[in-house]
Design an enzyme around this catalytic site. Structure first.
Site, PDB file in Angstrom:
ATOM      1  N   LYS A 121       0.832  -1.205   0.000  1.00 67.32           N
ATOM      2  CA  LYS A 121       0.000   0.000   0.000  1.00 67.32           C
ATOM      3  C   LYS A 121       0.869   1.258   0.000  1.00 67.32           C
ATOM      4  CE  LYS A 121      -3.920   2.310   0.378  1.00 67.32           C
ATOM      5  NZ  LYS A 121      -3.636   3.590   0.989  1.00 67.32           N
ATOM      6  N   GLU A 181       0.668   6.652  -6.767  1.00 69.84           N
ATOM      7  CA  GLU A 181      -0.476   7.572  -6.861  1.00 69.84           C
ATOM      8  C   GLU A 181      -0.009   9.026  -6.862  1.00 69.84           C
ATOM      9  OE1 GLU A 181      -3.390   8.800  -3.416  1.00 69.84           O
ATOM     10  OE2 GLU A 181      -3.955   6.822  -4.177  1.00 69.84           O
TER      11      GLU A 181
END
Length: 338
Positions: free
Chosen positions: A206, A213
């Site tokens: 993550k 991102e």
């Protein structure tokens, strides 16, 4: 069950697309009951999706009113006044899922849970924790015979309707016991979730996800800044965002979201040019340095966020003064109009 991490993707577009991923309804054999600690934007919506899919949830929140309000919405959600009550409402072997903020809140919750849980119980940390802390938490709970699972959760405010991407670290046995909940939370039972490795791997994955991102968002921001500034062509950024959503190699969920808000307000005059960084980008860049992995795009994206937060503007003032000193270039005085 082995599922590729590349299946951790959205299978639905924002609301305007008319597509959604409703949670599956579990059959009687698959049903389970778990406790959800932290009922904020993420935890509350995850509890709702679990309940809609047939999972019974015992909810706890620092504010009892929040838990009570959620329980009033759903028959499958009940409220607990304390963490101890939440644990007592479960039948061993228990599953407790934490969506508390990383750091002190999570540390305190884990210490509290070790006093109430028993060997064979499972604790899931779905917050955005540093994977190094998750390794420590796995060892701490493991000393008491409690299984620990670190779950990187992506989906934001859309997750309740579209499903969440779940990057899970833990033993195969523990993740297998959690599978009914993962199948409900994900966009579909057979995709959007995966055991990516042992304890720590979920939050590590993550962390990298969020670093990527940062880079994607920065690339879009820079490109659309170029489009908006070319006054001679009077290009409509909202039109271009909608255009690129169809057939373009840069089409993505981020582009879908941009098309939505740029279609309403392309200039964004009411938005302050200040972008927060929540930690994962810093951790990603630190890991790149420690591993000797070149990550110039991710690093530049992180530094761009730092720049947006620099209210002092000392770097820019220093650069302007240096240009004046060596080249006689004019400088603007504070408060001078552009």
């Amino acid at each position: 069950m082995s599922i590729s991490l590349f299946d951790c993707r959205r299978v639905a577009l924002p609301a305007h697309s008319g597509v959604s991923s409703k949670p599956i309804e579990l059959n009687r054999r698959q049903q389970m009951r778990l406790a959800m600690l932290g009922l904020g934007r993420m935890g509350g919506n995850m509890a709702r999706r679990l309940a809609a899919g047939g999972i019974e949830v015992v909810g706890w929140n620092r504010s009892r009113e929040t838990a009570d309000a959620l329980a009033a919405e759903w028959d499958r959600i009940s409220a607990a006044g304390t963490m101890a009550e939440a644990v007592e409402a479960l039948t061993p072997p228990r599953v407790v899922w934490s969506m508390l903020p990383a750091g002190e809140a999570t540390e305190a919750a884990l210490m509290e849970l070790t006093r109430h849980l028993e060997p064979g119980d499972i604790v899931v940390d779905g917050g955005n924790a540093d994977y190094r802390e998750s390794l420590d938490h796995g060892r701490l709970l493991g000393d008491s015979g409690i299984e620990f699972i670190d779950a990187g959760v992506s989906g934001g405010v859309w997750g309740r309707e579209e499903g969440y991407c779940l990057m899970v670290g833990g033993t195969e046995a523990a993740v297998g016991r959690l599978e009914p909940a993962l199948r409900v939370l994900a966009p579909a039972p057979d995709r959007g979730w995966a055991r990516v490795g042992p304890v720590g791997a979920g939050h590590f994955t993550k962390m990298v996800h969020n670093g990527v991102e940062y880079g994607m968002m920065q690339a879009f921001a820079e490109g659309f800044d170029l489009l908006e500034r070319k006054e001679a062509f009077a290009i409509d950024p909202g039109q271009v965002a909608e255009l690129w959503r169809h057939g373009s190699v840069v089409r993505s969920w981020l582009l879908d979201l941009m098309a939505d808000f740029l279609g309403e307000d392309a200039r964004l005059d009411d938005i302050a040019p200040w972008v927060a960084d929540s930690g994962e980008g810093r951790w990603t860049v630190r890991e790149a340095v420690d591993s000797g992995v070149p990550a110039p795009v991710l690093t530049a994206a992180l530094y761009a966020r730092f720049q947006s937060q620099d209210e002092r503007g000392y770097q820019a003032r220093l650069l302007a003064r240096l240009r004046q000193a060596f080249g006689g270039h004019a400088v603007r005085q504070g408060g001078e109009a552009e």
